[in-house]
Design an enzyme around this catalytic site. Structure first.
Site, PDB file in Angstrom:
ATOM      1  N   LYS A 204       1.026  -1.219   0.233  1.00  0.00           N
ATOM      2  CA  LYS A 204       0.329   0.256   0.175  1.00  0.00           C
ATOM      3  C   LYS A 204       0.646   1.114  -0.229  1.00  0.00           C
ATOM      4  O   LYS A 204       0.810   1.891  -1.098  1.00  0.00           O
ATOM      5  CB  LYS A 204      -1.381  -0.355   1.229  1.00  0.00           C
ATOM      6  N   GLU A 210       9.794  -4.991   4.328  1.00  0.00           N
ATOM      7  CA  GLU A 210      10.439  -6.463   3.916  1.00  0.00           C
ATOM      8  C   GLU A 210       9.955  -6.746   2.520  1.00  0.00           C
ATOM      9  O   GLU A 210      10.657  -7.210   1.303  1.00  0.00           O
ATOM     10  CB  GLU A 210       9.564  -7.874   3.838  1.00  0.00           C
ATOM     11  N   GLY A 265      -5.029  -6.116   5.251  1.00  0.00           N
ATOM     12  CA  GLY A 265      -4.425  -6.851   4.618  1.00  0.00           C
ATOM     13  C   GLY A 265      -4.871  -8.191   4.091  1.00  0.00           C
ATOM     14  O   GLY A 265      -4.894  -8.661   2.736  1.00  0.00           O
ATOM     15  N   ARG A 266      -5.439  -8.368   4.843  1.00  0.00           N
ATOM     16  CA  ARG A 266      -5.849  -9.842   5.155  1.00  0.00           C
ATOM     17  C   ARG A 266      -7.291 -10.298   4.395  1.00  0.00           C
ATOM     18  O   ARG A 266      -7.688 -11.444   4.120  1.00  0.00           O
ATOM     19  CB  ARG A 266      -5.822 -10.309   6.469  1.00  0.00           C
ATOM     20  N   GLU A 351      -5.288 -13.010  13.513  1.00  0.00           N
ATOM     21  CA  GLU A 351      -4.575 -11.383  13.356  1.00  0.00           C
ATOM     22  C   GLU A 351      -5.855 -10.242  13.756  1.00  0.00           C
ATOM     23  O   GLU A 351      -5.446  -8.980  13.716  1.00  0.00           O
ATOM     24  CB  GLU A 351      -4.407 -10.853  11.841  1.00  0.00           C
ATOM     25  N   HIS A 382      -1.929 -39.554  11.287  1.00  0.00           N
ATOM     26  CA  HIS A 382      -0.369 -40.621  11.414  1.00  0.00           C
ATOM     27  C   HIS A 382       0.603 -39.290  12.625  1.00  0.00           C
ATOM     28  O   HIS A 382       2.050 -39.727  12.399  1.00  0.00           O
ATOM     29  CB  HIS A 382       0.636 -40.309  10.152  1.00  0.00           C
ATOM     30  N   LYS A 510       6.912  -4.183  13.561  1.00  0.00           N
ATOM     31  CA  LYS A 510       7.384  -3.332  13.022  1.00  0.00           C
ATOM     32  C   LYS A 510       8.364  -2.281  13.574  1.00  0.00           C
ATOM     33  O   LYS A 510       9.470  -1.790  12.924  1.00  0.00           O
ATOM     34  CB  LYS A 510       6.480  -2.565  12.101  1.00  0.00           C
TER      35      LYS A 510
END
Length: 545
Positions: A204, A210, A265-266, A351, A382, A510
Protein backbone atom coordinates in the site's frame (compact mmCIF):
# COMPACT_ATOMS: atom_id res chain seq x y z
CA UNK A 1 -16.36 -8.19 35.41
CA UNK A 2 -17.63 -7.13 31.98
CA UNK A 3 -21.29 -6.86 31.05
CA UNK A 4 -20.83 -9.85 28.74
CA UNK A 5 -19.76 -12.34 31.41
CA UNK A 6 -22.25 -11.10 33.99
CA UNK A 7 -25.23 -11.26 31.62
CA UNK A 8 -28.03 -13.71 32.30
CA UNK A 9 -27.58 -15.39 28.89
CA UNK A 10 -23.89 -15.99 29.59
CA UNK A 11 -24.72 -17.73 32.86
CA UNK A 12 -27.45 -19.79 31.22
CA UNK A 13 -25.05 -21.04 28.54
CA UNK A 14 -22.54 -21.91 31.25
CA UNK A 15 -25.14 -23.95 33.15
CA UNK A 16 -26.35 -25.64 29.96
CA UNK A 17 -22.88 -26.80 28.90
CA UNK A 18 -22.32 -28.41 32.29
CA UNK A 19 -25.49 -30.48 32.06
CA UNK A 20 -25.22 -31.86 28.51
CA UNK A 21 -24.69 -35.63 28.09
CA UNK A 22 -22.01 -37.19 25.87
CA UNK A 23 -22.56 -36.72 22.14
CA UNK A 24 -23.10 -40.47 21.80
CA UNK A 25 -26.20 -40.07 23.93
CA UNK A 26 -27.32 -36.96 22.06
CA UNK A 27 -27.24 -38.89 18.79
CA UNK A 28 -29.04 -41.86 20.37
CA UNK A 29 -31.75 -39.56 21.73
CA UNK A 30 -32.35 -37.80 18.42
CA UNK A 31 -32.22 -39.79 15.14
CA UNK A 32 -32.94 -36.53 13.25
CA UNK A 33 -29.89 -34.78 14.65
CA UNK A 34 -28.05 -34.55 11.33
CA UNK A 35 -31.09 -33.19 9.47
CA UNK A 36 -31.65 -30.62 12.21
CA UNK A 37 -28.00 -29.58 12.48
CA UNK A 38 -26.83 -29.28 8.91
CA UNK A 39 -27.46 -26.80 6.13
CA UNK A 40 -26.41 -26.15 2.55
CA UNK A 41 -25.65 -22.67 1.24
CA UNK A 42 -23.55 -21.18 -1.56
CA UNK A 43 -22.31 -24.56 -2.78
CA UNK A 44 -21.22 -25.66 0.71
CA UNK A 45 -22.76 -28.17 3.11
CA UNK A 46 -22.09 -27.73 6.82
CA UNK A 47 -22.66 -30.63 9.20
CA UNK A 48 -22.44 -29.26 12.75
CA UNK A 49 -24.26 -32.14 14.42
CA UNK A 50 -21.03 -33.45 16.00
CA UNK A 51 -20.84 -30.58 18.46
CA UNK A 52 -21.49 -30.44 22.19
CA UNK A 53 -24.86 -28.78 21.74
CA UNK A 54 -28.54 -29.53 21.82
CA UNK A 55 -31.48 -27.40 20.70
CA UNK A 56 -31.40 -25.45 23.98
CA UNK A 57 -27.67 -24.70 23.65
CA UNK A 58 -28.12 -23.37 20.13
CA UNK A 59 -31.10 -21.28 21.19
CA UNK A 60 -29.06 -19.70 23.98
CA UNK A 61 -26.13 -19.02 21.64
CA UNK A 62 -28.41 -17.20 19.21
CA UNK A 63 -29.85 -15.21 22.12
CA UNK A 64 -26.29 -14.23 23.02
CA UNK A 65 -25.83 -13.07 19.42
CA UNK A 66 -29.02 -11.02 19.69
CA UNK A 67 -27.83 -9.51 22.96
CA UNK A 68 -24.64 -8.44 21.17
CA UNK A 69 -26.75 -6.80 18.43
CA UNK A 70 -25.05 -9.01 15.88
CA UNK A 71 -27.55 -8.30 13.09
CA UNK A 72 -27.05 -4.54 13.49
CA UNK A 73 -23.27 -4.97 13.47
CA UNK A 74 -23.47 -7.01 10.27
CA UNK A 75 -25.53 -4.26 8.64
CA UNK A 76 -23.09 -1.62 9.86
CA UNK A 77 -20.21 -3.39 8.13
CA UNK A 78 -22.04 -3.82 4.83
CA UNK A 79 -23.29 -0.22 4.94
CA UNK A 80 -19.78 1.20 5.24
CA UNK A 81 -19.96 2.45 8.83
CA UNK A 82 -16.51 3.11 10.26
CA UNK A 83 -16.54 0.06 12.51
CA UNK A 84 -12.73 0.05 12.70
CA UNK A 85 -12.95 2.63 15.46
CA UNK A 86 -9.24 2.94 16.29
CA UNK A 87 -8.34 3.89 12.73
CA UNK A 88 -11.67 5.51 11.82
CA UNK A 89 -12.07 3.32 8.76
CA UNK A 90 -14.90 1.50 7.10
CA UNK A 91 -14.54 -2.24 6.54
CA UNK A 92 -15.68 -2.90 3.00
CA UNK A 93 -13.86 -5.88 1.54
CA UNK A 94 -17.38 -7.06 0.67
CA UNK A 95 -17.61 -4.19 -1.84
CA UNK A 96 -14.77 -5.80 -3.80
CA UNK A 97 -17.03 -8.65 -4.86
CA UNK A 98 -20.30 -6.72 -5.20
CA UNK A 99 -21.92 -6.63 -8.68
CA UNK A 100 -21.40 -3.54 -10.84
CA UNK A 101 -25.04 -2.53 -10.35
CA UNK A 102 -24.56 -2.22 -6.57
CA UNK A 103 -24.22 1.19 -4.95
CA UNK A 104 -22.11 1.45 -1.79
CA UNK A 105 -21.42 5.03 -0.78
CA UNK A 106 -18.42 6.00 1.29
CA UNK A 107 -17.69 9.67 1.95
CA UNK A 108 -20.00 10.61 -0.90
CA UNK A 109 -18.50 8.26 -3.50
CA UNK A 110 -19.90 5.04 -4.90
CA UNK A 111 -16.85 2.88 -4.32
CA UNK A 112 -18.26 0.06 -6.46
CA UNK A 113 -17.50 2.23 -9.48
CA UNK A 114 -13.83 2.42 -8.42
CA UNK A 115 -13.74 -1.33 -7.87
CA UNK A 116 -15.22 -2.04 -11.30
CA UNK A 117 -12.74 0.31 -12.97
CA UNK A 118 -9.90 -1.57 -11.32
CA UNK A 119 -11.34 -4.93 -12.37
CA UNK A 120 -11.54 -3.67 -15.96
CA UNK A 121 -7.93 -2.54 -15.81
CA UNK A 122 -6.92 -5.91 -14.37
CA UNK A 123 -8.84 -7.73 -17.12
CA UNK A 124 -7.04 -5.81 -19.86
CA UNK A 125 -3.64 -6.50 -18.32
CA UNK A 126 -4.38 -10.18 -17.69
CA UNK A 127 -5.51 -10.65 -21.29
CA UNK A 128 -2.28 -9.11 -22.60
CA UNK A 129 -0.07 -11.31 -20.42
CA UNK A 130 -2.01 -14.55 -20.90
CA UNK A 131 -2.28 -14.10 -24.68
CA UNK A 132 1.45 -13.43 -25.02
CA UNK A 133 0.87 -9.90 -26.29
CA UNK A 134 2.72 -8.40 -23.32
CA UNK A 135 6.36 -8.53 -24.32
CA UNK A 136 9.50 -8.21 -22.27
CA UNK A 137 12.45 -6.04 -23.18
CA UNK A 138 13.77 -8.51 -25.78
CA UNK A 139 10.38 -9.10 -27.39
CA UNK A 140 9.61 -12.39 -25.63
CA UNK A 141 6.31 -13.21 -23.92
CA UNK A 142 6.04 -13.63 -20.15
CA UNK A 143 6.43 -17.15 -18.77
CA UNK A 144 6.99 -16.52 -15.03
CA UNK A 145 5.42 -14.20 -12.49
CA UNK A 146 7.13 -13.32 -9.21
CA UNK A 147 4.67 -11.95 -6.67
CA UNK A 148 6.32 -9.89 -3.93
CA UNK A 149 4.36 -8.94 -0.82
CA UNK A 150 3.97 -9.70 2.88
CA UNK A 151 1.05 -10.62 5.14
CA UNK A 152 -2.27 -10.49 3.33
CA UNK A 153 -0.60 -9.17 0.19
CA UNK A 154 1.29 -12.46 0.02
CA UNK A 155 -0.66 -15.18 1.77
CA UNK A 156 -4.07 -14.71 0.15
CA UNK A 157 -2.82 -14.80 -3.46
CA UNK A 158 -0.43 -17.66 -2.69
CA UNK A 159 -3.02 -19.90 -1.05
CA UNK A 160 -5.74 -19.20 -3.63
CA UNK A 161 -3.48 -19.85 -6.62
CA UNK A 162 -2.30 -23.03 -4.94
CA UNK A 163 -5.89 -24.11 -4.32
CA UNK A 164 -6.91 -23.39 -7.92
CA UNK A 165 -3.97 -25.13 -9.58
CA UNK A 166 -6.27 -27.02 -12.03
CA UNK A 167 -7.33 -23.67 -13.50
CA UNK A 168 -3.86 -22.27 -14.21
CA UNK A 169 -2.87 -20.98 -17.60
CA UNK A 170 -0.57 -23.46 -19.32
CA UNK A 171 1.74 -20.64 -20.40
CA UNK A 172 2.47 -19.20 -16.94
CA UNK A 173 4.04 -20.13 -13.65
CA UNK A 174 4.04 -18.11 -10.44
CA UNK A 175 6.49 -17.74 -7.55
CA UNK A 176 5.72 -16.00 -4.26
CA UNK A 177 8.22 -14.07 -2.13
CA UNK A 178 7.48 -12.57 1.29
CA UNK A 179 10.24 -13.42 3.76
CA UNK A 180 13.02 -10.84 3.95
CA UNK A 181 15.44 -13.75 4.38
CA UNK A 182 17.60 -13.48 1.24
CA UNK A 183 17.40 -17.23 0.74
CA UNK A 184 13.73 -16.92 -0.12
CA UNK A 185 14.11 -14.60 -3.10
CA UNK A 186 17.42 -16.10 -4.21
CA UNK A 187 15.89 -19.57 -4.44
CA UNK A 188 12.87 -18.22 -6.35
CA UNK A 189 15.04 -16.39 -8.90
CA UNK A 190 17.25 -19.38 -9.64
CA UNK A 191 16.44 -20.69 -13.08
CA UNK A 192 14.26 -17.73 -14.08
CA UNK A 193 14.93 -15.74 -17.23
CA UNK A 194 14.84 -11.95 -16.81
CA UNK A 195 13.60 -11.62 -20.40
CA UNK A 196 10.39 -13.51 -19.61
CA UNK A 197 9.79 -12.68 -15.91
CA UNK A 198 7.16 -10.26 -14.62
CA UNK A 199 7.30 -8.94 -11.05
CA UNK A 200 4.13 -7.93 -9.21
CA UNK A 201 4.95 -5.83 -6.14
CA UNK A 202 2.14 -5.33 -3.61
CA UNK A 203 2.51 -2.69 -0.90
CA UNK A 204 0.00 0.00 0.00
CA UNK A 205 2.76 2.46 0.97
CA UNK A 206 5.38 1.16 -1.47
CA UNK A 207 7.57 1.22 1.62
CA UNK A 208 6.82 -1.96 3.60
CA UNK A 209 10.31 -2.98 4.69
CA UNK A 210 10.28 -6.63 3.62
CA UNK A 211 8.46 -5.98 0.35
CA UNK A 212 10.57 -3.01 -0.66
CA UNK A 213 13.82 -4.83 0.17
CA UNK A 214 12.81 -7.84 -1.91
CA UNK A 215 11.67 -5.60 -4.77
CA UNK A 216 14.97 -3.71 -4.81
CA UNK A 217 16.83 -7.03 -4.86
CA UNK A 218 14.62 -8.19 -7.74
CA UNK A 219 15.40 -4.97 -9.59
CA UNK A 220 19.15 -5.50 -9.08
CA UNK A 221 18.83 -9.08 -10.32
CA UNK A 222 16.89 -7.92 -13.37
CA UNK A 223 19.49 -5.32 -14.33
CA UNK A 224 22.37 -7.72 -13.65
CA UNK A 225 20.70 -10.22 -15.98
CA UNK A 226 20.70 -7.73 -18.86
CA UNK A 227 17.73 -5.45 -18.30
CA UNK A 228 17.99 -1.69 -17.92
CA UNK A 229 16.25 1.03 -15.94
CA UNK A 230 14.19 1.84 -19.04
CA UNK A 231 13.07 -1.79 -19.24
CA UNK A 232 11.62 -1.79 -15.71
CA UNK A 233 8.20 -0.74 -16.99
CA UNK A 234 7.93 -3.92 -19.06
CA UNK A 235 8.74 -6.24 -16.18
CA UNK A 236 7.51 -4.61 -12.96
CA UNK A 237 3.96 -3.67 -11.97
CA UNK A 238 2.67 -2.51 -8.59
CA UNK A 239 -0.42 -2.69 -6.44
CA UNK A 240 -0.12 0.40 -4.25
CA UNK A 241 -1.67 3.69 -3.23
CA UNK A 242 1.70 5.48 -3.56
CA UNK A 243 1.85 6.17 -7.29
CA UNK A 244 4.73 8.66 -6.92
CA UNK A 245 7.11 6.14 -5.34
CA UNK A 246 6.17 3.45 -7.84
CA UNK A 247 6.81 5.68 -10.85
CA UNK A 248 10.06 6.88 -9.31
CA UNK A 249 11.06 3.22 -9.08
CA UNK A 250 10.58 2.97 -12.84
CA UNK A 251 7.07 1.58 -13.17
CA UNK A 252 4.72 2.93 -15.81
CA UNK A 253 1.83 4.78 -14.17
CA UNK A 254 -0.53 2.73 -16.36
CA UNK A 255 0.77 -0.43 -14.67
CA UNK A 256 -0.03 0.67 -11.13
CA UNK A 257 -3.18 -0.78 -9.59
CA UNK A 258 -4.90 0.95 -6.65
CA UNK A 259 -5.45 -0.07 -3.03
CA UNK A 260 -7.90 1.46 -0.57
CA UNK A 261 -7.67 2.02 3.17
CA UNK A 262 -11.12 0.47 3.66
CA UNK A 263 -9.66 -2.94 2.82
CA UNK A 264 -7.47 -4.67 5.40
CA UNK A 265 -4.52 -6.70 4.16
CA UNK A 266 -5.92 -10.05 5.27
CA UNK A 267 -9.15 -9.27 3.40
CA UNK A 268 -7.51 -7.96 0.24
CA UNK A 269 -7.15 -10.93 -2.12
CA UNK A 270 -10.43 -9.86 -3.80
CA UNK A 271 -8.83 -6.56 -4.87
CA UNK A 272 -5.92 -5.86 -7.21
CA UNK A 273 -3.83 -7.67 -4.58
CA UNK A 274 -5.32 -10.71 -6.31
CA UNK A 275 -3.63 -9.77 -9.59
CA UNK A 276 -1.32 -12.84 -9.42
CA UNK A 277 -4.43 -15.00 -9.01
CA UNK A 278 -6.08 -13.45 -12.06
CA UNK A 279 -2.89 -13.79 -14.12
CA UNK A 280 -2.72 -17.51 -13.32
CA UNK A 281 -6.38 -18.54 -13.58
CA UNK A 282 -7.74 -15.88 -15.95
CA UNK A 283 -10.17 -13.07 -15.31
CA UNK A 284 -13.32 -15.15 -15.81
CA UNK A 285 -12.25 -17.53 -13.07
CA UNK A 286 -11.19 -14.62 -10.85
CA UNK A 287 -14.66 -13.14 -11.23
CA UNK A 288 -16.14 -16.55 -10.37
CA UNK A 289 -14.08 -16.43 -7.15
CA UNK A 290 -15.62 -13.03 -6.40
CA UNK A 291 -19.10 -14.33 -7.23
CA UNK A 292 -18.76 -17.20 -4.76
CA UNK A 293 -17.75 -14.78 -2.03
CA UNK A 294 -20.64 -12.46 -2.93
CA UNK A 295 -23.09 -15.34 -2.60
CA UNK A 296 -21.83 -15.92 0.94
CA UNK A 297 -22.05 -12.18 1.63
CA UNK A 298 -25.73 -12.19 0.65
CA UNK A 299 -26.40 -15.22 2.82
CA UNK A 300 -24.57 -13.72 5.81
CA UNK A 301 -26.36 -10.39 5.48
CA UNK A 302 -29.87 -11.80 5.11
CA UNK A 303 -30.27 -15.25 6.65
CA UNK A 304 -31.83 -15.56 10.13
CA UNK A 305 -29.21 -16.21 12.79
CA UNK A 306 -30.29 -19.82 13.32
CA UNK A 307 -29.95 -20.60 9.59
CA UNK A 308 -26.84 -18.49 9.01
CA UNK A 309 -23.72 -20.56 8.27
CA UNK A 310 -21.07 -18.03 9.41
CA UNK A 311 -23.12 -17.20 12.51
CA UNK A 312 -23.46 -20.87 13.48
CA UNK A 313 -19.73 -21.50 13.06
CA UNK A 314 -18.80 -18.29 14.86
CA UNK A 315 -21.08 -18.98 17.82
CA UNK A 316 -19.79 -22.53 18.15
CA UNK A 317 -16.26 -21.14 18.32
CA UNK A 318 -17.38 -18.73 21.07
CA UNK A 319 -18.94 -21.67 22.91
CA UNK A 320 -15.73 -23.69 23.00
CA UNK A 321 -13.38 -20.82 23.73
CA UNK A 322 -15.45 -19.24 26.50
CA UNK A 323 -17.31 -22.16 28.06
CA UNK A 324 -15.05 -25.19 27.45
CA UNK A 325 -11.64 -23.49 27.77
CA UNK A 326 -10.58 -24.52 24.26
CA UNK A 327 -7.39 -22.62 23.50
CA UNK A 328 -6.99 -23.68 19.88
CA UNK A 329 -8.98 -24.72 16.81
CA UNK A 330 -7.70 -27.07 14.12
CA UNK A 331 -8.47 -26.85 10.38
CA UNK A 332 -8.12 -30.17 8.54
CA UNK A 333 -8.26 -30.10 4.75
CA UNK A 334 -8.91 -33.36 2.91
CA UNK A 335 -7.78 -32.06 -0.47
CA UNK A 336 -4.18 -31.52 -1.50
CA UNK A 337 -5.01 -28.27 -3.28
CA UNK A 338 -6.40 -26.86 -0.01
CA UNK A 339 -3.30 -27.69 2.03
CA UNK A 340 -2.48 -24.01 2.53
CA UNK A 341 -5.88 -23.00 3.93
CA UNK A 342 -5.00 -23.56 7.61
CA UNK A 343 -2.22 -20.96 7.33
CA UNK A 344 -4.55 -18.51 5.59
CA UNK A 345 -7.31 -18.94 8.17
CA UNK A 346 -4.67 -18.67 10.88
CA UNK A 347 -3.77 -15.15 9.79
CA UNK A 348 -7.40 -14.22 9.21
CA UNK A 349 -8.55 -15.25 12.68
CA UNK A 350 -5.51 -14.59 14.86
CA UNK A 351 -4.61 -11.19 13.42
CA UNK A 352 -8.25 -10.14 13.62
CA UNK A 353 -9.26 -11.40 17.06
CA UNK A 354 -6.02 -11.58 18.99
CA UNK A 355 -7.19 -8.67 21.18
CA UNK A 356 -7.43 -8.02 24.93
CA UNK A 357 -9.57 -4.88 25.17
CA UNK A 358 -13.10 -4.10 24.03
CA UNK A 359 -14.03 -1.40 21.53
CA UNK A 360 -14.14 1.18 24.33
CA UNK A 361 -10.79 0.08 25.79
CA UNK A 362 -12.03 -2.05 28.69
CA UNK A 363 -9.90 -5.08 29.54
CA UNK A 364 -11.67 -8.30 28.62
CA UNK A 365 -12.23 -10.98 31.28
CA UNK A 366 -12.85 -13.78 28.79
CA UNK A 367 -10.87 -15.62 26.17
CA UNK A 368 -10.79 -14.11 22.68
CA UNK A 369 -9.15 -15.45 19.53
CA UNK A 370 -8.01 -19.10 19.69
CA UNK A 371 -4.80 -20.41 18.20
CA UNK A 372 -5.65 -21.58 14.67
CA UNK A 373 -3.57 -24.41 13.24
CA UNK A 374 -3.93 -27.48 11.12
CA UNK A 375 -2.79 -29.35 8.07
CA UNK A 376 -3.57 -31.75 5.31
CA UNK A 377 -5.52 -34.99 5.70
CA UNK A 378 -4.58 -37.76 5.90
CA UNK A 379 -1.04 -36.74 6.89
CA UNK A 380 -2.11 -35.39 10.25
CA UNK A 381 -3.75 -38.67 11.21
CA UNK A 382 -0.29 -40.17 11.55
CA UNK A 383 0.96 -37.26 13.64
CA UNK A 384 -1.05 -34.80 15.73
CA UNK A 385 -4.45 -36.55 15.54
CA UNK A 386 -3.18 -38.61 18.49
CA UNK A 387 -3.44 -35.45 20.59
CA UNK A 388 -6.92 -34.70 19.24
CA UNK A 389 -8.19 -38.13 20.26
CA UNK A 390 -6.42 -38.85 23.53
CA UNK A 391 -4.81 -35.61 24.68
CA UNK A 392 -6.15 -33.66 27.63
CA UNK A 393 -6.89 -30.47 25.68
CA UNK A 394 -10.25 -29.92 23.99
CA UNK A 395 -9.53 -28.90 20.39
CA UNK A 396 -12.55 -28.27 18.12
CA UNK A 397 -11.91 -29.30 14.51
CA UNK A 398 -13.15 -28.33 11.06
CA UNK A 399 -12.92 -30.99 8.35
CA UNK A 400 -13.08 -29.65 4.77
CA UNK A 401 -13.41 -31.86 1.69
CA UNK A 402 -14.77 -31.78 -1.90
CA UNK A 403 -16.94 -34.76 -2.86
CA UNK A 404 -15.41 -34.89 -6.35
CA UNK A 405 -11.67 -34.87 -7.00
CA UNK A 406 -9.93 -33.01 -9.80
CA UNK A 407 -7.71 -36.08 -10.09
CA UNK A 408 -9.85 -39.23 -9.78
CA UNK A 409 -7.55 -42.21 -9.52
CA UNK A 410 -8.58 -45.69 -8.43
CA UNK A 411 -9.73 -45.84 -4.83
CA UNK A 412 -7.78 -42.76 -3.71
CA UNK A 413 -10.71 -40.43 -3.18
CA UNK A 414 -12.89 -43.08 -1.56
CA UNK A 415 -10.11 -43.78 0.91
CA UNK A 416 -9.64 -40.06 1.53
CA UNK A 417 -13.36 -39.62 2.26
CA UNK A 418 -13.46 -42.68 4.51
CA UNK A 419 -10.60 -41.26 6.55
CA UNK A 420 -12.26 -37.85 6.78
CA UNK A 421 -15.62 -39.20 7.93
CA UNK A 422 -14.03 -41.86 10.11
CA UNK A 423 -12.03 -39.27 12.00
CA UNK A 424 -15.09 -37.16 12.79
CA UNK A 425 -16.91 -40.28 13.96
CA UNK A 426 -14.01 -41.37 16.16
CA UNK A 427 -13.67 -37.92 17.70
CA UNK A 428 -17.37 -37.90 18.51
CA UNK A 429 -17.95 -41.41 19.86
CA UNK A 430 -14.54 -42.38 21.22
CA UNK A 431 -13.98 -45.83 22.69
CA UNK A 432 -14.93 -47.02 26.18
CA UNK A 433 -12.85 -49.29 28.37
CA UNK A 434 -15.39 -52.08 27.90
CA UNK A 435 -15.23 -51.72 24.12
CA UNK A 436 -11.45 -51.77 24.15
CA UNK A 437 -11.41 -54.85 26.37
CA UNK A 438 -13.91 -56.59 24.11
CA UNK A 439 -11.68 -55.96 21.08
CA UNK A 440 -8.86 -57.78 22.88
CA UNK A 441 -11.01 -60.70 24.00
CA UNK A 442 -9.90 -63.14 21.28
CA UNK A 443 -6.18 -62.38 21.59
CA UNK A 444 -3.74 -64.67 23.38
CA UNK A 445 -2.63 -61.94 25.79
CA UNK A 446 -2.87 -62.62 29.53
CA UNK A 447 -5.89 -61.00 31.18
CA UNK A 448 -3.71 -58.56 33.09
CA UNK A 449 -2.06 -57.39 29.85
CA UNK A 450 -5.46 -57.08 28.14
CA UNK A 451 -6.69 -54.85 30.94
CA UNK A 452 -3.60 -52.67 30.74
CA UNK A 453 -3.74 -52.27 26.96
CA UNK A 454 -7.49 -51.61 27.11
CA UNK A 455 -6.85 -48.64 29.39
CA UNK A 456 -4.41 -47.23 26.84
CA UNK A 457 -6.94 -47.67 24.03
CA UNK A 458 -9.70 -45.73 25.76
CA UNK A 459 -10.72 -42.51 24.00
CA UNK A 460 -13.12 -40.21 25.76
CA UNK A 461 -14.75 -39.03 22.55
CA UNK A 462 -17.18 -36.13 22.83
CA UNK A 463 -14.65 -34.11 20.81
CA UNK A 464 -16.44 -31.54 18.62
CA UNK A 465 -16.07 -31.11 14.89
CA UNK A 466 -17.69 -29.46 11.88
CA UNK A 467 -17.63 -31.05 8.43
CA UNK A 468 -17.72 -28.81 5.38
CA UNK A 469 -18.33 -30.44 2.00
CA UNK A 470 -18.56 -29.05 -1.53
CA UNK A 471 -19.34 -30.82 -4.78
CA UNK A 472 -15.99 -29.84 -6.26
CA UNK A 473 -13.27 -27.31 -5.54
CA UNK A 474 -13.90 -24.50 -8.04
CA UNK A 475 -13.23 -20.75 -8.00
CA UNK A 476 -16.86 -20.22 -6.95
CA UNK A 477 -16.87 -22.70 -4.06
CA UNK A 478 -13.45 -21.50 -2.88
CA UNK A 479 -14.71 -17.90 -2.86
CA UNK A 480 -17.69 -18.92 -0.75
CA UNK A 481 -15.49 -20.94 1.63
CA UNK A 482 -13.05 -18.10 2.29
CA UNK A 483 -15.87 -15.57 2.75
CA UNK A 484 -17.50 -18.01 5.19
CA UNK A 485 -14.42 -17.91 7.41
CA UNK A 486 -14.11 -14.13 7.05
CA UNK A 487 -17.64 -13.71 8.38
CA UNK A 488 -17.16 -16.40 11.04
CA UNK A 489 -14.25 -14.33 12.32
CA UNK A 490 -16.44 -11.20 12.31
CA UNK A 491 -19.12 -12.97 14.36
CA UNK A 492 -16.66 -13.89 17.10
CA UNK A 493 -15.34 -10.33 17.30
CA UNK A 494 -18.89 -8.95 17.44
CA UNK A 495 -19.76 -11.16 20.42
CA UNK A 496 -16.53 -10.28 22.22
CA UNK A 497 -17.03 -6.55 21.46
CA UNK A 498 -13.51 -6.19 20.05
CA UNK A 499 -12.12 -4.50 16.95
CA UNK A 500 -11.38 -7.31 14.49
CA UNK A 501 -9.93 -4.93 11.90
CA UNK A 502 -6.86 -3.28 13.44
CA UNK A 503 -3.54 -4.93 14.30
CA UNK A 504 -1.51 -2.78 16.66
CA UNK A 505 0.50 -5.76 17.83
CA UNK A 506 1.87 -6.08 14.30
CA UNK A 507 2.71 -2.37 14.25
CA UNK A 508 4.77 -2.51 17.45
CA UNK A 509 6.95 -5.27 16.05
CA UNK A 510 7.65 -3.18 12.94
CA UNK A 511 8.64 -0.12 14.97
CA UNK A 512 10.98 -2.01 17.26
CA UNK A 513 12.41 -3.97 14.34
CA UNK A 514 13.36 -0.75 12.56
CA UNK A 515 15.03 0.53 15.72
CA UNK A 516 17.04 -2.69 16.03
CA UNK A 517 18.03 -2.47 12.36
CA UNK A 518 19.53 0.97 12.95
CA UNK A 519 21.50 -0.35 15.91
CA UNK A 520 22.78 -3.33 13.91
CA UNK A 521 24.18 -0.89 11.36
CA UNK A 522 25.54 1.59 13.93
CA UNK A 523 29.23 2.32 14.32
CA UNK A 524 29.41 1.41 18.01
CA UNK A 525 28.11 -1.34 20.28
CA UNK A 526 24.39 -1.39 21.00
CA UNK A 527 24.05 -0.94 24.75
CA UNK A 528 20.90 1.13 25.20
CA UNK A 529 18.31 -1.66 25.18
CA UNK A 530 17.69 -4.52 27.60
CA UNK A 531 20.59 -6.84 28.38
CA UNK A 532 19.32 -9.64 26.14
CA UNK A 533 18.66 -7.43 23.10
CA UNK A 534 22.02 -5.66 23.50
CA UNK A 535 23.88 -8.97 23.66
CA UNK A 536 22.05 -10.47 20.67
CA UNK A 537 22.71 -7.41 18.49
CA UNK A 538 26.39 -7.35 19.40
CA UNK A 539 26.76 -11.10 18.79
CA UNK A 540 25.13 -10.71 15.38
CA UNK A 541 27.44 -7.83 14.49
CA UNK A 542 30.47 -9.84 15.51
CA UNK A 543 29.59 -12.47 12.93
CA UNK A 544 29.92 -15.42 15.27
CA UNK A 545 28.79 -16.77 18.63
Amino acid sequence: MTQLTTSQIWQQIKNNTQSLPHMRELFAQNPQRFEQMSLSECGLMLDYSKNRVDADTLSLLFKLAEQANLSDKISAMFNGNKINNTEQRAVLHTALRAPATTSINLDGNNIVDEVQQTLSKMAEFVEQVQSGAWLGYTGKSITDIVSIGIGGSFLGPKIVTQALRPYWSKQLNCHFVANVDATSICEKLKGLNAETTLFVMSSKSFGTQETLTNTLSAKDWFINQGGSQQDIAKHFVAVTSNVAKATEFGMDANNIFPMWDWVGGRYSLWSAIGLPIALLIGMDNFKALLAGAYDMDKHFASAPLAQNMPVIMGMLSVLYGNFHNAQSHVILTYDHYLRGLPAYFQQLDMESNGKSVTLNGTDVDYSTGPVIWGGEGTNGQHAYHQLLHQGTALIPADFIMPIQSHNPLGEHHNQLASNCFGQTQALMQGRTYEEALSELANTSLPDEQKQLIAKHKVMEGNKPSNTLLMDKLTPTTLGALIALYEHRTFVQGAIWDINSFDQWGVELGKVLGNDVLERIGAASDANELDASSNALINLFRSGKI
